[in-house]
Design a protein around this motif. Structure first.
Motif, PDB file in Angstrom:
ATOM      1  N   LYS A  18       0.758  -1.186   0.134  1.00  0.00           N
ATOM      2  CA  LYS A  18      -0.050  -0.153  -0.016  1.00  0.00           C
ATOM      3  C   LYS A  18       0.956   1.269   0.033  1.00  0.00           C
ATOM      4  O   LYS A  18       0.739   2.010  -0.821  1.00  0.00           O
ATOM      5  CB  LYS A  18      -0.995   0.042   1.181  1.00  0.00           C
ATOM      6  CG  LYS A  18      -1.920  -1.100   1.294  1.00  0.00           C
ATOM      7  CD  LYS A  18      -2.925  -0.944   2.471  1.00  0.00           C
ATOM      8  CE  LYS A  18      -2.000  -1.223   3.763  1.00  0.00           C
ATOM      9  NZ  LYS A  18      -1.651  -2.966   3.781  1.00  0.00           N
ATOM     10  N   THR A  19       1.807   1.380   0.926  1.00  0.00           N
ATOM     11  CA  THR A  19       2.510   2.484   1.113  1.00  0.00           C
ATOM     12  C   THR A  19       3.530   2.663  -0.189  1.00  0.00           C
ATOM     13  O   THR A  19       3.438   3.843  -0.582  1.00  0.00           O
ATOM     14  CB  THR A  19       3.468   2.552   2.390  1.00  0.00           C
ATOM     15  OG1 THR A  19       2.552   2.407   3.613  1.00  0.00           O
ATOM     16  CG2 THR A  19       4.284   3.798   2.628  1.00  0.00           C
ATOM     17  N   ASN A  52       4.514   5.215   7.746  1.00  0.00           N
ATOM     18  CA  ASN A  52       5.579   4.949   6.611  1.00  0.00           C
ATOM     19  C   ASN A  52       5.688   5.798   5.402  1.00  0.00           C
ATOM     20  O   ASN A  52       6.689   6.091   4.766  1.00  0.00           O
ATOM     21  CB  ASN A  52       5.293   3.312   6.268  1.00  0.00           C
ATOM     22  CG  ASN A  52       5.554   2.368   7.268  1.00  0.00           C
ATOM     23  OD1 ASN A  52       6.110   2.709   8.350  1.00  0.00           O
ATOM     24  ND2 ASN A  52       4.976   1.041   6.850  1.00  0.00           N
ATOM     25  N   ASP A  76      -3.101   6.876   2.025  1.00  0.00           N
ATOM     26  CA  ASP A  76      -2.353   5.698   2.422  1.00  0.00           C
ATOM     27  C   ASP A  76      -3.119   5.335   3.494  1.00  0.00           C
ATOM     28  O   ASP A  76      -2.931   5.712   4.604  1.00  0.00           O
ATOM     29  CB  ASP A  76      -0.691   5.685   2.415  1.00  0.00           C
ATOM     30  CG  ASP A  76      -0.168   4.568   2.953  1.00  0.00           C
ATOM     31  OD1 ASP A  76       1.110   4.441   3.472  1.00  0.00           O
ATOM     32  OD2 ASP A  76      -0.475   3.584   2.340  1.00  0.00           O
TER      33      ASP A  76
END
Ligand SMILES: Nc1ncnc2c1ncn2[C@@H]1O[C@H](COP(=O)(O)OP(=O)(O)OP(=O)(O)O)[C@@H](O)[C@H]1O
Ligand SMILES: Nc1ncnc2c1ncn2[C@@H]1O[C@H](COP(=O)(O)OP(=O)(O)OP(=O)(O)O)[C@@H](O)[C@H]1O
Ligand SMILES: [Mg+2]
Ligand SMILES: [Mg+2]
Lengths: 253, 253
Positions: free
Chosen positions: A15-16, A43, A122
């Motif tokens: 995801k990040t 993150n 995010d």
């Protein structure tokens, strides 16, 4: 303005890495991008070289309603801005404000935004109230998926949540695309799981696959998106390719 | 009887792969092992070829106090038994029973267990009440960590939680070891992060590193631990090596 959540409650699927590098790639193509980090692990914030410990104003204050967007936005570059996260998001307090408890905090703070072509969010690996606030705000969803055995496990729960929000609160919410991440083309497993994912999501699966590339894991430790860290590596090329698909551009744009 | 939680709130770092394959390796060395899946994603359950959808009795009923351990235990092999999980764990209901809301559900149901040398608990990537129930029950903790940039991010929150439980409720709770997972020895990043982890945890870091090995990702799709799927691959060898360290055996045992 397109608003896109990068979400999947499964941890560590990309995801990040996707939010950060898609944001940078869209900016590379001239778009003005805001990336909002909603994860207590911060993150994405760290991936831009921003130290959450040194900030007074973060997305936490957006959730509690104590700050407005302009007060918390950090400029990474001309076309790439960040609303940073903070570990305090983990405390469970951020969701208690009247707006956040109804899922409206992000929408209230960010719907009035101008000056951006894209807002990317995010998300944490959970299906809690923070994620609901995100789903109430955005119109689009990108789901990164790791092409491993457990990829589709739990996906029905994510889809149910999206469905609920879409029916009750946000009719324009839709899944724009599913992105195969950390793809290892050499293994039969990856290809089999990719087929399974395509069977499930059909046309929504992006043509672009983000291949496993150590540069993507290294870039955050230098506080920059991979496009700046190593513009010619597979990681950079793959996220540029994703940006083209998201923008509807030709493959050689 | 040794009771060990495999926990790290960071997603996708190797908790399930470690719980499953350490369990199988300990059984390989003659120990009787029970593995308890506490994750709504049911990944450990699936890794033993058990279909959560077909079960009436799972760890959920342990949390609600409606079933006792013998009623939910599934025998995978003579020395390897499983308490399966269910997606229903995600609903937030399991934690509402009087015992679970005080963190005592697992302890009450499992402290009386006999017939096992090891109980391993696979934890979800969260720091919620389910995890607290696990930490109140077990005496040991293994923390798998992926040797990537974000590995130590959020670790202080995990350590705080462990500290809290240890001081208030479970004085015998301790971190037995930190396990470097998905280790890619070729990259500088992995080695740098490993050094950082050692700097943080010192002697607690296992000598064993679990190397990146596609067999570990494939085995769950065949419903068996890697030791059965491909006994000679690096994944199998690494988890046998970890089992030796956990058992205090010589390296060539
Ligand atoms: N294509 C890739 N190649 C190599 N490493 C990758 C790739 N994508 C992500 N990674 C690395 O894998 C780890 C997990 O990725 P990432 O943090 O993007 O996942 P996530 O879904 O955001 O995780 P979380 O659920 O914890 O938020 C990170 O260390 C990241 O740098
Ligand atoms: N050493 C390894 N080599 C290759 N693949 C691995 C390795 N360890 C784990 N994997 C794969 O990486 C993915 C994540 O691992 P795993 O499910 O064990 O992590 P987890 O911490 O339990 O994740 P979650 O937080 O979602 O519970 C899985 O698809 C798994 O098969
Ligand atoms: Mg993330
Ligand atoms: Mg797991």
């Amino acid at each position: 303005m397109r608003t896109i959540a990068v979400t999947n409650q499964k941890g560590g699927v990309g995801k990040t890495t996707t939010a950060v590098n898609l944001a940078a790639s869209l900016a590379h193509f001239g778009r003005r991008v805001l990336i909002v980090d909603c994860d207590a692990q911060t993150n994405a914030t760290l991936s831009f070289g921003i130290n959450p410990a040194k900030l007074d104003a973060t997305v936490y204050d957006i959730f509690t309603g104590e700050a407005s967007a302009p007060e918390v936005i950090v400029r990474y570059s001309d076309r790439l801005h960040v609303i940073p996260a903070t570990p305090d998001l983990a405390g469970g307090e951020a969701e208690k404000s009247p707006a956040a408890s109804r899922g409206q905090a992000l929408k209230q703070a960010l719907s009035g935004l101008t000056g951006y072509d894209f807002v990317l969010v995010d998300c944490p690996p959970t299906l809690g109230l923070i994620n609901v606030n995100v789903l109430v705000y955005v119109e689009e969803i990108i789901i990164p998926m790791q092409c491993q055995f457990f990829a589709l496990q739990g996906i029905s729960l994510l889809l149910k949540t999206i469905d609920l929000v879409q029916k009750r609160v946000n009719p324009r919410l839709k899944i724009t695309g599913v992105l195969p991440c950390m793809f290892d083309g050499r293994t039969t497993l990856s290809k089999e799981v990719l087929e399974e994912i395509k069977g499930h999501f059909g046309e929504k699966v992006y043509r672009t696959r983000i291949r496993s590339n150590v540069r993507l894991a290294e870039a955050p430790s230098f506080g920059k998106p991979v496009l700046e860290y190593d513009p010619n590596c597979n990681g950079a090329l793959d996220y540029l390719s994703l940006a083209r698909e998201v923008l509807g551009l030709a493959e050689d744009a």
